[in-house]
Design a protein around this motif. Structure first.
Motif, PDB file in Angstrom:
ATOM      1  N   PHE A  50       1.024 -36.070  53.324  1.00  0.00           N
ATOM      2  CA  PHE A  50       0.373 -35.751  54.598  1.00  0.00           C
ATOM      3  C   PHE A  50      -1.073 -35.302  54.458  1.00  0.00           C
ATOM      4  O   PHE A  50      -1.696 -34.907  55.434  1.00  0.00           O
ATOM      5  N   GLY A  51      -1.599 -35.315  53.247  1.00  0.00           N
ATOM      6  CA  GLY A  51      -2.977 -34.875  53.041  1.00  0.00           C
ATOM      7  C   GLY A  51      -3.155 -33.379  53.251  1.00  0.00           C
ATOM      8  O   GLY A  51      -4.187 -32.931  53.731  1.00  0.00           O
ATOM      9  N   LEU A  52      -2.145 -32.601  52.895  1.00  0.00           N
ATOM     10  CA  LEU A  52      -2.187 -31.145  53.058  1.00  0.00           C
ATOM     11  C   LEU A  52      -2.647 -30.465  51.774  1.00  0.00           C
ATOM     12  O   LEU A  52      -2.357 -30.931  50.677  1.00  0.00           O
ATOM     13  N   ALA A  53      -3.337 -29.340  51.902  1.00  0.00           N
ATOM     14  CA  ALA A  53      -3.758 -28.475  50.790  1.00  0.00           C
ATOM     15  C   ALA A  53      -4.697 -29.184  49.813  1.00  0.00           C
ATOM     16  O   ALA A  53      -4.875 -28.731  48.690  1.00  0.00           O
ATOM     17  N   ASP A  54      -5.261 -30.303  50.234  1.00  0.00           N
ATOM     18  CA  ASP A  54      -6.226 -31.015  49.409  1.00  0.00           C
ATOM     19  C   ASP A  54      -5.677 -31.277  48.001  1.00  0.00           C
ATOM     20  O   ASP A  54      -6.363 -31.082  47.006  1.00  0.00           O
ATOM     21  N   VAL A  55      -4.402 -31.696  47.938  1.00  0.00           N
ATOM     22  CA  VAL A  55      -3.792 -31.996  46.635  1.00  0.00           C
ATOM     23  C   VAL A  55      -3.853 -33.495  46.374  1.00  0.00           C
ATOM     24  O   VAL A  55      -3.778 -34.302  47.290  1.00  0.00           O
ATOM     25  N   ASN A  56      -3.986 -33.832  45.128  1.00  0.00           N
ATOM     26  CA  ASN A  56      -3.960 -35.217  44.698  1.00  0.00           C
ATOM     27  C   ASN A  56      -3.299 -35.239  43.317  1.00  0.00           C
ATOM     28  O   ASN A  56      -3.969 -35.407  42.301  1.00  0.00           O
ATOM     29  N   PRO A  57      -1.976 -35.014  43.293  1.00  0.00           N
ATOM     30  CA  PRO A  57      -1.305 -34.920  41.990  1.00  0.00           C
ATOM     31  C   PRO A  57      -1.405 -36.221  41.206  1.00  0.00           C
ATOM     32  O   PRO A  57      -1.387 -37.303  41.771  1.00  0.00           O
ATOM     33  N   ARG A  58      -1.516 -36.065  39.888  1.00  0.00           N
ATOM     34  CA  ARG A  58      -1.574 -37.238  39.009  1.00  0.00           C
ATOM     35  C   ARG A  58      -0.239 -37.957  38.980  1.00  0.00           C
ATOM     36  O   ARG A  58      -0.177 -39.142  38.714  1.00  0.00           O
ATOM     37  N   GLN A  59       0.807 -37.196  39.202  1.00  0.00           N
ATOM     38  CA  GLN A  59       2.148 -37.772  39.181  1.00  0.00           C
ATOM     39  C   GLN A  59       2.823 -37.521  40.523  1.00  0.00           C
ATOM     40  O   GLN A  59       2.576 -36.511  41.176  1.00  0.00           O
ATOM     41  N   ILE A  60       3.690 -38.441  40.902  1.00  0.00           N
ATOM     42  CA  ILE A  60       4.507 -38.247  42.095  1.00  0.00           C
ATOM     43  C   ILE A  60       5.732 -37.477  41.649  1.00  0.00           C
ATOM     44  O   ILE A  60       6.454 -37.906  40.742  1.00  0.00           O
ATOM     45  N   LYS A  61       5.934 -36.329  42.271  1.00  0.00           N
ATOM     46  CA  LYS A  61       7.055 -35.466  41.902  1.00  0.00           C
ATOM     47  C   LYS A  61       8.293 -35.899  42.674  1.00  0.00           C
ATOM     48  O   LYS A  61       8.304 -35.890  43.906  1.00  0.00           O
ATOM     49  N   VAL A  62       9.319 -36.294  41.927  1.00  0.00           N
ATOM     50  CA  VAL A  62      10.567 -36.765  42.496  1.00  0.00           C
ATOM     51  C   VAL A  62      11.694 -35.893  41.962  1.00  0.00           C
ATOM     52  O   VAL A  62      11.773 -35.656  40.756  1.00  0.00           O
ATOM     53  N   ALA A  63      12.526 -35.415  42.866  1.00  0.00           N
ATOM     54  CA  ALA A  63      13.681 -34.607  42.463  1.00  0.00           C
ATOM     55  C   ALA A  63      14.952 -35.440  42.595  1.00  0.00           C
ATOM     56  O   ALA A  63      15.056 -36.298  43.475  1.00  0.00           O
ATOM     57  N   ILE A  64      15.877 -35.183  41.700  1.00  0.00           N
ATOM     58  CA  ILE A  64      17.190 -35.828  41.759  1.00  0.00           C
ATOM     59  C   ILE A  64      18.255 -34.752  41.624  1.00  0.00           C
ATOM     60  O   ILE A  64      18.027 -33.708  41.015  1.00  0.00           O
ATOM     61  N   ARG A  65      19.410 -35.020  42.190  1.00  0.00           N
ATOM     62  CA  ARG A  65      20.503 -34.042  42.191  1.00  0.00           C
ATOM     63  C   ARG A  65      21.479 -34.255  41.030  1.00  0.00           C
ATOM     64  O   ARG A  65      22.329 -33.431  40.789  1.00  0.00           O
ATOM     65  N   ARG A  66      21.362 -35.371  40.362  1.00  0.00           N
ATOM     66  CA  ARG A  66      22.300 -35.687  39.287  1.00  0.00           C
ATOM     67  C   ARG A  66      21.535 -35.830  37.978  1.00  0.00           C
ATOM     68  O   ARG A  66      20.334 -36.012  37.981  1.00  0.00           O
ATOM     69  N   ARG A  67      22.268 -35.780  36.922  1.00  0.00           N
ATOM     70  CA  ARG A  67      21.649 -35.971  35.615  1.00  0.00           C
ATOM     71  C   ARG A  67      21.328 -37.450  35.451  1.00  0.00           C
ATOM     72  O   ARG A  67      22.171 -38.311  35.666  1.00  0.00           O
ATOM     73  N   ALA A  68      20.089 -37.736  35.079  1.00  0.00           N
ATOM     74  CA  ALA A  68      19.688 -39.125  34.859  1.00  0.00           C
ATOM     75  C   ALA A  68      18.524 -39.157  33.887  1.00  0.00           C
ATOM     76  O   ALA A  68      17.745 -38.219  33.806  1.00  0.00           O
ATOM     77  N   ARG A  69      18.425 -40.242  33.187  1.00  0.00           N
ATOM     78  CA  ARG A  69      17.315 -40.430  32.258  1.00  0.00           C
ATOM     79  C   ARG A  69      16.746 -41.844  32.414  1.00  0.00           C
ATOM     80  O   ARG A  69      16.667 -42.592  31.438  1.00  0.00           O
TER      81      ARG A  69
END
Length: 180
Positions: A89-108
């Motif tokens: 949403f263009g909030l807090a003037d952030v531009n992370p280098r990585q997209i942070k994705v959360a998962i609920r299960r163990r995965a690799r």
């Protein structure tokens, strides 16, 4: 030959709803045999992005494409969180280098460098913004405490409230919660 055109049309319709992407699972659920996707890719109708994930090259790009790709690569139940929700949403003037994705299960899963995967425990409330599963803006703002300076988070809270992304209750909770 007529069947191939039909499969291409079905795949394109799916992709139009998913920022240009189609998974093998979505295609199969829509009646396209899994073996057809590599054939379409070989003929240039699709680009193979990752195992079981394709992109229709003529779907116009949007600013949400990379977020969609990150979620699709991480798999079912994945959602955007933290700074990535704010970036959406263009909030807090952030531009992370990585997209942070959360998962609920163990995965690799093998993921490209632009995706940061985090496993979360417990029950997490998510919502959808622009068709992308996500942590709520309110929860993302709280999660970013300590990583983004307080004034920027408070400004982002005001902006999110003005844009209708926060309820009155969330806005009041955030004004107190971000300062603590």
């Amino acid at each position: 030959m007529a069947v191939e055109v039909k499969y291409r049309d079905i795949v394109r319709e799916i992709a139009l709803d998913h920022y240009g992407y189609v998974s093998t699972r979505d295609a199969v659920e829509a009646g396209v045999p899994a073996v057809e996707l590599p054939k379409l890719a070989a003929r240039g109708g699709l680009e193979n992005v990752a195992y079981g994930l394709y992109r229709v090259p003529d779907v116009p790009p949007t600013r949400y494409d990379q977020f969609a790709e990150a979620l699709l690569r991480a798999g079912e139940g994945a959602y955007l969180h933290g700074e990535s929700v704010l970036a959406l949403f263009g909030l807090a003037d952030v531009n992370p280098r990585q997209i942070k994705v959360a998962i609920r299960r163990r995965a690799r899963p093998k993921l490209p460098a632009f995706i940061e995967l985090t496993q979360v425990r417990g029950d997490v409330r998510t919502t959808f913004y622009e068709g992308l599963e996500s942590q709520s803006v309110a929860d993302a703002l709280l999660e970013c405490r300590g990583r983004i300076e307080t004034e920027r988070l408070l400004d982002a809270t005001r902006q999110a409230r003005a844009e209708g992304l926060l309820t009155t209750a969330e806005w009041q909770r955030l004004r107190k919660g971000i300062r603590s």
